[in-house]
Design a protein around this motif. Structure first.
Motif, PDB file in Angstrom:
ATOM      1  N   GLU A 175     -10.532  -8.632 -44.972  1.00 43.71           N
ATOM      2  CA  GLU A 175      -9.258  -9.101 -44.435  1.00 43.71           C
ATOM      3  C   GLU A 175      -9.331 -10.570 -44.030  1.00 43.71           C
ATOM      4  N   LEU A 176     -10.504 -11.024 -43.600  1.00 46.16           N
ATOM      5  CA  LEU A 176     -10.639 -12.432 -43.242  1.00 46.16           C
ATOM      6  C   LEU A 176     -10.499 -13.312 -44.481  1.00 46.16           C
ATOM      7  N   TRP A 177     -11.063 -12.883 -45.622  1.00 47.15           N
ATOM      8  CA  TRP A 177     -10.889 -13.665 -46.856  1.00 47.15           C
ATOM      9  C   TRP A 177      -9.409 -13.774 -47.197  1.00 47.15           C
ATOM     10  N   ASP A 178      -8.682 -12.669 -47.081  1.00 48.68           N
ATOM     11  CA  ASP A 178      -7.244 -12.690 -47.368  1.00 48.68           C
ATOM     12  C   ASP A 178      -6.521 -13.650 -46.427  1.00 48.68           C
ATOM     13  N   LEU A 179      -6.911 -13.664 -45.169  1.00 49.43           N
ATOM     14  CA  LEU A 179      -6.283 -14.548 -44.183  1.00 49.43           C
ATOM     15  C   LEU A 179      -6.553 -16.013 -44.531  1.00 49.43           C
ATOM     16  N   CYS A 180      -7.780 -16.325 -44.908  1.00 48.60           N
ATOM     17  CA  CYS A 180      -8.119 -17.690 -45.316  1.00 48.60           C
ATOM     18  C   CYS A 180      -7.319 -18.101 -46.551  1.00 48.60           C
ATOM     19  N   GLN A 181      -7.203 -17.182 -47.509  1.00 52.70           N
ATOM     20  CA  GLN A 181      -6.475 -17.476 -48.741  1.00 52.70           C
ATOM     21  C   GLN A 181      -5.004 -17.782 -48.454  1.00 52.70           C
ATOM     22  N   GLU A 182      -4.373 -16.978 -47.634  1.00 48.88           N
ATOM     23  CA  GLU A 182      -2.954 -17.187 -47.332  1.00 48.88           C
ATOM     24  C   GLU A 182      -2.732 -18.472 -46.541  1.00 48.88           C
ATOM     25  N   THR A 183      -3.643 -18.775 -45.627  1.00 41.56           N
ATOM     26  CA  THR A 183      -3.503 -19.992 -44.827  1.00 41.56           C
ATOM     27  C   THR A 183      -3.669 -21.226 -45.704  1.00 41.56           C
ATOM     28  N   PHE A 184      -4.586 -21.165 -46.654  1.00 44.17           N
ATOM     29  CA  PHE A 184      -4.730 -22.262 -47.613  1.00 44.17           C
ATOM     30  C   PHE A 184      -3.433 -22.452 -48.394  1.00 44.17           C
ATOM     31  N   GLN A 185      -2.840 -21.360 -48.841  1.00 42.40           N
ATOM     32  CA  GLN A 185      -1.601 -21.463 -49.622  1.00 42.40           C
ATOM     33  C   GLN A 185      -0.488 -22.113 -48.804  1.00 42.40           C
ATOM     34  N   GLU A 186      -0.455 -21.856 -47.518  1.00 39.55           N
ATOM     35  CA  GLU A 186       0.539 -22.516 -46.661  1.00 39.55           C
ATOM     36  C   GLU A 186       0.373 -24.034 -46.738  1.00 39.55           C
ATOM     37  N   TRP A 187      -0.862 -24.495 -46.694  1.00 41.34           N
ATOM     38  CA  TRP A 187      -1.109 -25.932 -46.741  1.00 41.34           C
ATOM     39  C   TRP A 187      -0.748 -26.516 -48.096  1.00 41.34           C
ATOM     40  N   TYR A 188      -1.164 -25.847 -49.162  1.00 43.60           N
ATOM     41  CA  TYR A 188      -0.979 -26.463 -50.473  1.00 43.60           C
ATOM     42  C   TYR A 188       0.476 -26.433 -50.926  1.00 43.60           C
ATOM     43  N   LEU A 189       1.160 -25.346 -50.649  1.00 43.69           N
ATOM     44  CA  LEU A 189       2.542 -25.210 -51.127  1.00 43.69           C
ATOM     45  C   LEU A 189       3.574 -25.671 -50.113  1.00 43.69           C
ATOM     46  N   GLY A 190       3.241 -25.642 -48.833  1.00 44.09           N
ATOM     47  CA  GLY A 190       4.186 -26.047 -47.813  1.00 44.09           C
ATOM     48  C   GLY A 190       5.203 -24.962 -47.495  1.00 44.09           C
ATOM     49  N   ASP A 191       5.982 -25.207 -46.464  1.00 44.84           N
ATOM     50  CA  ASP A 191       6.950 -24.205 -45.986  1.00 44.84           C
ATOM     51  C   ASP A 191       7.934 -23.782 -47.070  1.00 44.84           C
ATOM     52  N   ARG A 192       8.318 -24.718 -47.928  1.00 46.16           N
ATOM     53  CA  ARG A 192       9.390 -24.460 -48.895  1.00 46.16           C
ATOM     54  C   ARG A 192       8.983 -23.467 -49.970  1.00 46.16           C
ATOM     55  N   LEU A 193       7.740 -23.497 -50.403  1.00 41.64           N
ATOM     56  CA  LEU A 193       7.334 -22.720 -51.574  1.00 41.64           C
ATOM     57  C   LEU A 193       6.346 -21.595 -51.284  1.00 41.64           C
ATOM     58  N   VAL A 194       5.795 -21.546 -50.086  1.00 43.78           N
ATOM     59  CA  VAL A 194       4.687 -20.623 -49.856  1.00 43.78           C
ATOM     60  C   VAL A 194       5.092 -19.158 -49.980  1.00 43.78           C
ATOM     61  N   ALA A 195       6.317 -18.825 -49.624  1.00 43.62           N
ATOM     62  CA  ALA A 195       6.742 -17.422 -49.699  1.00 43.62           C
ATOM     63  C   ALA A 195       6.679 -16.892 -51.123  1.00 43.62           C
ATOM     64  N   ASP A 196       6.897 -17.774 -52.111  1.00 39.81           N
ATOM     65  CA  ASP A 196       6.814 -17.348 -53.512  1.00 39.81           C
ATOM     66  C   ASP A 196       5.390 -16.967 -53.896  1.00 39.81           C
ATOM     67  N   SER A 197       4.426 -17.490 -53.152  1.00 46.10           N
ATOM     68  CA  SER A 197       3.024 -17.240 -53.469  1.00 46.10           C
ATOM     69  C   SER A 197       2.455 -16.057 -52.703  1.00 46.10           C
ATOM     70  N   ILE A 198       2.722 -15.974 -51.389  1.00 46.51           N
ATOM     71  CA  ILE A 198       2.071 -14.951 -50.566  1.00 46.51           C
ATOM     72  C   ILE A 198       3.042 -13.892 -50.039  1.00 46.51           C
ATOM     73  N   GLY A 199       4.316 -14.033 -50.380  1.00 44.52           N
ATOM     74  CA  GLY A 199       5.274 -12.990 -50.021  1.00 44.52           C
ATOM     75  C   GLY A 199       5.771 -13.026 -48.596  1.00 44.52           C
ATOM     76  N   ARG A 200       5.525 -14.103 -47.886  1.00 44.31           N
ATOM     77  CA  ARG A 200       6.031 -14.245 -46.513  1.00 44.31           C
ATOM     78  C   ARG A 200       6.182 -15.724 -46.195  1.00 44.31           C
ATOM     79  N   ALA A 201       6.936 -16.017 -45.149  1.00 46.18           N
ATOM     80  CA  ALA A 201       7.085 -17.395 -44.702  1.00 46.18           C
ATOM     81  C   ALA A 201       5.783 -17.865 -44.055  1.00 46.18           C
TER      82      ALA A 201
END
Length: 375
Positions: A175-201
């Motif tokens: 679960e920690l790996w998943d948390l790291c992965q989603e947090t990285f996606q927030e940084w790379y995609l930003g608020d506008r696009l991240v939901a398309d990647s990880i399914g949440r804001a």
């Protein structure tokens, strides 16, 4: 004669720099943001100036020594890099807490580490005298000969060494790996696009993302010229990348490069994650595992069972060329039994030549445009 050429993206077509920036910022956030561990000593902000990004990158990866070490050991996915760098500091922190709060720490280290566990670590760490030591990473991991995904498992050995606690919680399937992965996606995609990647804001709002700051390795028109020539000669062109699909398709499309690749041969980290969910017993499938290149070789429309059942090394390896910049790409190509062309446009640039000469890569290119010289 080659029939199919499969390209990595980061370090071959697009620069890895913004990915490394996002990786460093993810570790920084999870250590210092009040929404995570909230350590004292650095002021976290979700929209840092470029000068702050440069400082954080230099500190978290110890002027890229940590990145160089991880990549040399066969890890190429930024998600894995984040997990290793953050988890290591977490283990150090818990080792310090173990001196006075042993039972609480034992409970954390023998269960899955999720947001609630991170919140508990934050509570326990209040007022403790602890200093993050990014530079210690390489010294601790150099004690092991672990390569590839075994590096992630080595965190369990470090827990035993530093606390005496036996655990198996650190792995790619955690679960920690998943948390790291989603947090990285927030940084790379930003608020506008991240939901398309990880399914949440975004959990921590205010991030602008880096997708609009992509840097091509070579001038896009020159890369397009090379790719067009390859297609005109009849080569099937594909992609095997550690980038998720949106981060692969959008920049390549914007640069006019996507059109040269067969859509049936474009395999991304999104496809790898989906396969891992369908076949959890086969995880991890990310590089240096050869799955993404095998899928690109056989086609996205082939069933995964065909990928897993393919006898390796393949008999017609001389017909397939993998073009990559990392040891992980080399390992994947060797597993398949195909040819490998190393490009010296990754993290260490021309300095990587000695490593690829040592590994006996089939070809070593200054950049992807030189591929025409070896065909």
């Amino acid at each position: 004669m080659f029939r199919t050429i499969l390209f990595d993206v980061d370090g071959v077509l697009l620069s890895e720099e913004r990915y490394f920036d996002a990786s460093a910022l993810t570790v920084w956030e999870m250590l210092y943001s009040p929404k995570y561990i909230g350590l004292a000593g650095d002021a976290f902000e979700p929209a840092p100036e470029e000068s702050v990004i440069r400082r954080v990158r230099a500190e978290v990866f110890d002027h890229d020594k940590v990145l160089n070490f991880i990549k040399t050991r066969g890890i190429n996915a930024n998600w894995d890099m984040v997990y290793l760098a953050f988890s290591y500091q977490l283990v150090r922190l818990l080792a310090e807490l173990h001196k006075t709060k042993s039972e609480e720490v034992r409970g954390i280290l023998t269960s899955q580490i999720h947001r609630e566990a991170i919140a508990r670590v934050k509570e326990l760490a209040q007022g403790i005298d602890f200093t993050v030591d990014y530079a210690a990473f390489v010294a601790d991991f150099e004690k092991s000969t672990a390569e590839k995904q075994a590096l992630l498992l080595y965190l369990n050995d470090l827990v035993r060494e530093k606390t005496g606690i036996e655990t198996t919680i650190f792995s790619r399937n955690s679960e920690l790996w998943d948390l790291c992965q989603e947090t990285f996606q927030e940084w790379y995609l930003g608020d506008r696009l991240v939901a398309d990647s990880i399914g949440r804001a975004a959990y921590q709002k205010g991030k602008k993302g880096f997708l609009d700051d992509e840097i091509p390795i070579v001038e896009p028109a020159k890369m397009a010229e090379v790719l067009a020539e390859l297609k005109s000669r009849g080569y099937e062109l594909g992609i095997g990348t550690g980038r998720p699909r949106i981060e692969t398709v959008e920049p390549l499309k914007a640069m006019g490069l996507l059109q040269y690749f067969n859509p049936n041969r474009v395999v991304t980290a999104s496809d790898v994650l989906d396969a891992e969910k369908r076949y959890p017993d086969r995880a991890p499938l990310a590089k240096p595992q050869p799955y993404c290149y095998i899928k690109g070789m056989l086609g996205m429309d082939c069933h995964d069972d065909e990928c897993f059942g393919l006898a390796l090394p393949i008999e017609n390896g001389e017909e397939i060329l993998v073009v990559g910049d990392s040891v992980a790409d080399y390992m994947a190509a060797r597993s398949i039994g195909c040819k490998f062309a190393a490009t010296l446009t990754g993290l260490t640039g021309q300095e990587a030549r000695a490593k690829f000469e040592e590994l006996k890569a089939d070809y070593i290119l200054d950049d992807m445009t030189q591929i025409l010289t070896i065909l």
